[in-house]
Design a protein around this motif. Structure first.
Motif, short mmCIF file in Angstrom:
data_model
loop_
_atom_site.label_atom_id
_atom_site.label_comp_id
_atom_site.label_asym_id
_atom_site.label_seq_id
_atom_site.Cartn_x
_atom_site.Cartn_y
_atom_site.Cartn_z
N ASP A 182 0.75 -1.13 -0.05
CA ASP A 182 -0.02 -0.05 -0.05
C ASP A 182 0.76 1.30 0.07
O ASP A 182 0.45 2.16 -0.69
CB ASP A 182 -1.03 0.05 1.10
CG ASP A 182 -1.91 -1.15 1.37
OD1 ASP A 182 -2.48 -1.21 0.16
OD2 ASP A 182 -1.98 -1.75 2.26
N MET A 183 1.80 1.19 0.83
CA MET A 183 2.44 2.67 1.07
C MET A 183 4.10 2.38 1.51
O MET A 183 4.50 1.37 2.03
CB MET A 183 1.63 3.37 1.91
CG MET A 183 1.75 2.97 3.15
SD MET A 183 0.92 4.21 4.27
CE MET A 183 0.39 3.13 5.86
N LEU A 184 4.89 3.23 1.14
CA LEU A 184 6.18 3.51 1.75
C LEU A 184 6.10 4.44 2.90
O LEU A 184 5.41 5.31 2.59
CB LEU A 184 7.24 4.06 0.71
CG LEU A 184 7.50 3.11 -0.47
CD1 LEU A 184 8.06 3.83 -1.65
CD2 LEU A 184 8.65 2.08 -0.02
N PHE A 185 6.52 4.40 3.99
CA PHE A 185 6.47 4.88 5.22
C PHE A 185 7.79 5.51 5.87
O PHE A 185 8.66 4.54 6.06
CB PHE A 185 5.63 4.19 6.44
CG PHE A 185 5.35 4.76 7.60
CD1 PHE A 185 4.21 5.76 7.98
CD2 PHE A 185 6.36 4.93 8.66
CE1 PHE A 185 4.07 6.14 9.11
CE2 PHE A 185 6.19 5.53 9.70
CZ PHE A 185 5.11 6.23 10.17
N LEU A 186 7.96 6.66 6.01
CA LEU A 186 9.07 7.13 6.52
C LEU A 186 9.02 8.01 7.86
O LEU A 186 7.99 8.65 8.14
CB LEU A 186 9.70 8.34 5.49
CG LEU A 186 10.13 7.92 4.16
CD1 LEU A 186 10.44 9.30 3.29
CD2 LEU A 186 11.47 7.14 4.30
N ALA A 187 9.77 7.56 8.91
CA ALA A 187 9.91 8.26 9.99
C ALA A 187 10.74 9.62 9.87
O ALA A 187 11.41 9.72 9.13
CB ALA A 187 10.37 7.43 11.19
N ASP A 188 10.88 10.32 11.11
CA ASP A 188 11.64 11.59 11.22
C ASP A 188 11.94 11.76 12.47
O ASP A 188 11.27 11.48 13.46
CB ASP A 188 10.93 12.78 10.31
CG ASP A 188 11.99 13.76 9.98
OD1 ASP A 188 13.18 13.65 10.23
OD2 ASP A 188 11.56 14.63 9.43
N SER A 189 13.04 12.52 12.60
CA SER A 189 13.38 12.99 14.12
C SER A 189 14.16 14.45 13.98
O SER A 189 14.62 14.80 13.04
CB SER A 189 14.22 12.19 14.71
OG SER A 189 14.65 12.44 16.07
N GLY A 190 14.08 15.32 14.99
CA GLY A 190 14.70 16.66 15.00
C GLY A 190 15.79 16.67 15.62
O GLY A 190 16.50 17.94 15.92
N SER A 191 16.43 15.53 16.13
CA SER A 191 17.75 15.79 17.05
C SER A 191 18.66 14.44 16.89
O SER A 191 17.96 13.36 16.40
CB SER A 191 17.43 16.09 18.57
OG SER A 191 16.63 15.02 18.99
#
Length: 451
Positions: free
Chosen positions: A53-62
Motif C-alpha cells: 500500500d505505501m512506503l512510510f518514512l519516520a523523522d526526528s529533529g535531533s
C-alpha cells in the motif's frame, strides 16, 4: 473476526539501513552513502513490485551524541524531501512522511503535502506526530517540550486547520475559462479566518484541491489522548504491540471510539509494526536473527533505552532491574516499556537488547509460511487491519519479504496480486472526503473580499 474474503493492508516502513538497531554494522550494509537515491530507488522498486500500500518514512529533529553506535540510527533525511524523490521513482505505491506538529505551522505543512499529493497523483500521506524528545526542543529554540496534553491540544488544532486548508478549494472550483478569462469560481474558494489558541490562519491555501481531497492522515500514538486524536481524524493508526490480546483490546478500543466522531469501523485502519527474520527453515531464520543480535553492543542498547524513556540510565547497573522512572508527561511507548520491565523482571541490559531490536513492535522469526501464519492469525483475530513491515536490514530485506512472504499471503487470498486503484485511499479502501465548505457553511473568499 475478519471475513474470509477480506484482505490485509501492508505498508513498508523505511528506516536508515534497516530496523535492527545494529543494521549499519551488518556485513551486507554499504555505508559509503548515508543518504542515497540508489538506496531509495531499490527499496521503492521492491515494495511496489510487491503491491504494498505505501512506503512510510519516520523523522526526528535531533541526534544523541552520547554514544557512537546509537547515533547512527538517528541519521534522518527530511522526510517530505524523500517523498518527492519517491514520487518520481514510483507510479502506484502510497507515500507517507512524518512531520511534527510541535515544530511546524499548519499552512506550510498543508502546502507541502498538497504539493506531494498533486505530484504523485493522489498517493501522499502525513504521519502526524507530536515530538517527544527534549533534544528536539533544543534545536527549535525551546528550552523544553510542552507538556504531553498541550502537545496533543496543539496537534488537534493543527490538523483541523490543515484539513480546512485542504478543503478551502472545492473540487469544482477551477474553471479555466480562457474565453472570459476566469481561472476559478470565487464562490468555491474559501477563507478560513481561523483564530485559535495556537494558530491564526486566514487562508485559503494557494494550491487547488489535490487528487485525494486530503492526504491520508496517519497517527502513531497509543496513549488515551493519542487514541482519541486518532479516532477523531486519522485514517491509519500505526501502533506498536507485541502481544496479540493487547492488540485486540487496542483495536476494539479505537474502533469503539469512532461513532462518537460520526465515523465507522472501516474509516480507520489499524496497522501494527512487524519486524521479521526469515529463512528457508526455522533454524536458518534463527541463525539470521542471532547474527544481528551479535552486532549489538550492550552499552549502546542501554543508551537507546535511555532515549526511549527520556531518562539517563548510564549510571544504572546493567544487571539489575529497571529503577523507578518518572512517567508523568512521558510517551505512551515509555509507559509500555516500564510495564513490560515490571512484568518480566528483565535487567536493564536485557531490556536494552530487547528494545534495540524491534522498539516494542512485534517480531516474528521463521519460514515464510510461519511468518504468514502469525500475520493471518492476528488479522483474522481482529488484532489489526494489516501491518507496517519493518525489515531488519535495508534495502535487501524489502526484497526478501516481497519475494518470500508476499507470495504466501497472496496464495491464501490475504493480499492483492495487483493494484486495483491509483490513489493511496483506494489502496487502503478509504473514502475520499468531501470539502467541509461544499455545503456553503462558511463565507466564500468572494464574500470576504467584497465585505
Amino acid at each position: 473476526m475478519k471475513q474470509l474474503n477480506e484482505q490485509m493492508n501492508l505498508g513498508a516502513f523505511v528506516f536508515t539501513f534497516g530496523h535492527h538497531f545494529a543494521a549499519w554494522r551488518h556485513p551486507d550494509t554499504d555505508t559509503n552513502e548515508v543518504i542515497s537515491l540508489d538506496y531509495y530507488r531499490e527499496v521503492a522498486a521492491s515494495a511496489e513490485r510487491g503491491k504494498l500500500d505505501m512506503l512510510f518514512l519516520a523523522d526526528s529533529g535531533s541526534i544523541p551524541l552520547s554514544d557512537a553506535e546509537s547515533s547512527a540510527r538517528f541519521v534522518y533525511p527530511e522526510s517530505t524531501a524523500v517523498l518527492g524523490a519517491f514520487a518520481a521513482m514510483t507510479t502506484k505505491i502510497g507515500l507517507a512522511a512524518t512531520v511534527s506538529t510541535t515544530f511546524n505551522d499548519p499552512y506550510n505543512v498543508a502546502r507541502r503535502f498538497s504539493t506531494l499529493d498533486h505530484l504523485s497523483k493522489g498517493r501522499a500521506a502525513w504521519n502526524v506526530v507530536t515530538s517527544t524528545k527534549e533534544g528536539d526542543a533544543l534545536n527549535y529554540s525551546m528550552e523544553k517540550l510542552p507538556e504531553h496534553g498541550l502537545r496533543y491540544e496543539r496537534a488537534k488544532e493543527f490538523l483541523d486547520v490543515a484539513n480546512a486548508l485542504w478543503d478551502s478549494w472545492e473540487d469544482d472550483a477551477l474553471m479555466w475559462d480562457k474565453q472570459d478569462g476566469i481561472f476559478a469560481d470565487k464562490e468555491k474558494v474559501h477563507l478560513l479566518s481561523h483564530s485559535g489558541k495556537a494558530f491564526s490562519v486566514l487562508g485559503p491555501l494557494n494550491i487547488p484541491r489535490s487528487p485525494q481531497g486530503r492526504p491520508v492522515i496517519i497517527q502513531a500514538g497509543t496513549s488515551p489522548a493519542g487514541s482519541r486524536f486518532a479516532a477523531s481524524g486519522a485514517d491509519v493508526v500505526f501502533t506498536a504491540c507485541e502481544d496479540k490480546e493487547e492488540a485486540i483490546s487496542f483495536y476494539k478500543h479505537v474502533k469503539g471510539l469512532l461513532p462518537e466522531f460520526g465515523r465507522e469501523a472501516g474509516d480507520v485502519k489499524i496497522m501494527p509494526g512487524l519486524m521479521f527474520f526469515v529463512g528457508a527453515t526455522e533454524a536458518e531464520a534463527k541463525a539470521n536473527e542471532e547474527q544481528f543480535y551479535d552486532l549489538i553492543m550492550p552499552t549502546a542498547g542501554v543508551t537507546y533505552l535511555s532515549r526511549m524513556l527520556n531518562t539517563d540510565l548510564s549510571g544504572c547497573s546493567l544487571d539489575e532491574e529497571l529503577p523507578e522512572i518518572e512517567l508523568e508527561g512521558n510517551t505512551s511507548r515509555a509507559k509500555l516499556i516500564v510495564e513490560m520491565a515490571r512484568k518480566t523482571k528483565q535487567t536493564v541490559r536485557e531490556l536494552g537488547m530487547h528494545y534495540a531490536v524491534a522498539r516494542g513492535h512485534m517480531k516474528v522469526t521463521g519460514t515464510p509460511e510461519q511468518i504468514a501464519d502469525v500475520m493471518e492469525d492476528w488479522f483474522r483475530s481482529g488484532a489489526c487491519d494489516g501491518f507496517n513491515i519493518m525489515p531488519p536490514l535495508l534495502p535487501g530485506g524489502m526484497a526478501e519479504f516481497v519475494d518470500q512472504v508476499i507470495p504466501v499471503l497472496q496464495r491464501r487470498g490475504l493480499f492483492r496480486t495487483e493494484y486495483t486503484g491509483n490513489t493511496l485511499r483506494e489502496h487502503l479502501g478509504l473514502k475520499r472526503p468531501n470539502s467541509q465548505f461544499a455545503a456553503g457553511e462558511t463565507r466564500s473568499m468572494q464574500e470576504e473580499v467584497t465585505k
